[in-house]
Design an enzyme around this catalytic site. Structure first.
Site, short mmCIF file in Angstrom:
data_model
loop_
_atom_site.label_atom_id
_atom_site.label_comp_id
_atom_site.label_asym_id
_atom_site.label_seq_id
_atom_site.Cartn_x
_atom_site.Cartn_y
_atom_site.Cartn_z
N LYS A 101 0.87 -1.17 0.00
CA LYS A 101 0.00 0.00 0.00
C LYS A 101 0.91 1.22 0.00
CE LYS A 101 -3.09 2.83 2.61
NZ LYS A 101 -3.56 3.20 3.95
N GLY A 127 -10.57 8.37 6.08
CA GLY A 127 -11.59 9.37 6.34
C GLY A 127 -12.88 8.83 6.91
N THR A 157 -8.82 3.88 11.94
CA THR A 157 -9.17 4.67 13.13
C THR A 157 -10.64 4.56 13.50
OG1 THR A 157 -7.45 6.21 12.45
CG2 THR A 157 -8.93 6.96 14.17
#
Lengths: 275, 70
Positions: free
Chosen positions: A110, A198, A220
């Site tokens: 990634k 996001g 997160t």
């Protein structure tokens, strides 16, 4: 790698084939910021993900040797996608990718080439440069990028395995800020588009999947939730729900109402005895 | 020839025996066989080369592993 439970015909879906791997779950989950390795393992399992991201960092030479994160990832179920997070130039990202490949013996990477530590927005020029080199070296490059449609097209043309536009800044929880840009990306790019970064809550995942994203990568939103394990379940369900809604096809939006019950056969209007 | 030479490992100065190879350093750090990868002077050293890579004065060594991340 999928589970053995049979899926009803009307819910059938193809696996996500990307970068030479085949994923039964379209949710990809990061391993950062959990309270413990035990919580990491539980969240990954509950999320149903079959691909997890990890970061590459210096060994802490002063700390006592503890258990390794790898002991808490079920590699029979999950592919490991190492990232180049923390790299602010193409050369560091390329070196980090090479180090990750040396540890894991995987071509998956990634790629993140970041602009600055405050926004963590991708640096487009460095991202293009590093993508070109890593593709040349035979990596399967999953590229974190902005939701700019031209940038995403250029990355796909360079041979990226997946382009991964950010819904909003990493860890910001702002969700999908520009769904129209994402719609255009999804129309123009012909490699799997995985929305990365996001996500704040389950509806953000469902929304991205309803728009037609091939998958969603988040970290997160689970690790930072008050109850990470419950949120892992919510994200699993949202990803499935959004994907099924995309496949089923939403109805068009209309300005005026459209009754669900027949308009014919209703009783005589008004009240009191008939005149 | 001095018995020791100074190198940098993950940004920290360190002395190793003058005839040390990369595998000796990893062993001294308790990292032989661990899930780590090593760079010498910003160039990856493959695992199969750890045993034949001699260390030289001023070498900058990076030893990395995998940690949680998104």
């Amino acid at each position: 790698m999928g589970a053995g439970t049979p899926v009803p015909v009307h819910e059938a879906d193809a696996p996500l084939d990307v970068g030479g791997i085949s994923l039964g779950s379209r949710l990809l989950v990061g391993t950062g910021k959990y309270a413990s390795f035990e919580e990491t393992r539980a969240a990954l399992e509950i999320s149903g993900c079959e691909c997890v991201t990890v970061a590459v960092r210096r060994v802490n030479l002063d700390a006592a040797k503890g258990p390794s994160l790898l002991e808490f990832i079920d590699r029979k179920r999950c592919h490991i996608l190492p990232n180049t997070a923390g790299c602010f130039d193409a050369q560091s990202a390329i070196r980090t990718a090479e180090l990750a490949r040396a540890i894991l013996d995987t071509p998956l990477i990634k790629l993140e080439v970041l602009g600055d530590p405050k926004t963590l927005l991708p640096d487009p020029v460095g991202t293009l440069e590093a993508t070109r080199e890593l593709v040349r070296q035979g990596f399967q490059v999953f590229v974190y990028c902005s939701d700019d449609p031209r940038m995403c097209v250029r990355l796909a043309e360079l041979g990226a395995a997946s382009v991964m536009p950010a819904g909003s800044p990493i860890g910001s929880g702002q969700g999908i800020l520009n769904p129209n840009a994402l719609r255009i990306v999804l129309e123009l790019v012909h490699v799997p588009v995985i929305v990365d970064a996001g996500v704040g809550t389950a509806s953000d995942v469902a929304f991205a999947m309803e728009l037609g994203a091939a998958g969603v990568l988040l970290n997160t939103a689970i690790a930072g939730a008050r109850e990470p394990l419950r949120m892992a379940a919510a994200m699993r369900d949202a990803c499935r729900a959004g994907r099924q809604a995309f496949l089923a096809g939403r109805i068009p939006r209309r300005l005026y109402a459209n009754a669900s019950s027949p308009l014919e056969g209703t009783i005589a209007p008004g009240g009191g005895p008939a005149a | 020839m001095q018995p020791f030479l100074e190198i940098t490992v993950n940004g920290q100065r360190r002395e190793v025996r003058a005839d040390a190879r990369l595998c000796d350093l990893l062993s001294e750090l308790g990292l032989d066989g661990a899930a780590v990868a090593v760079e010498r002077n910003r160039k990856l050293v493959r695992r199969s080369d750890h045993g034949v890579t001699a260390l030289e004065r001023g070498d900058e060594i990076e030893v990395v592993t995998l940690v949680g991340g998104g």
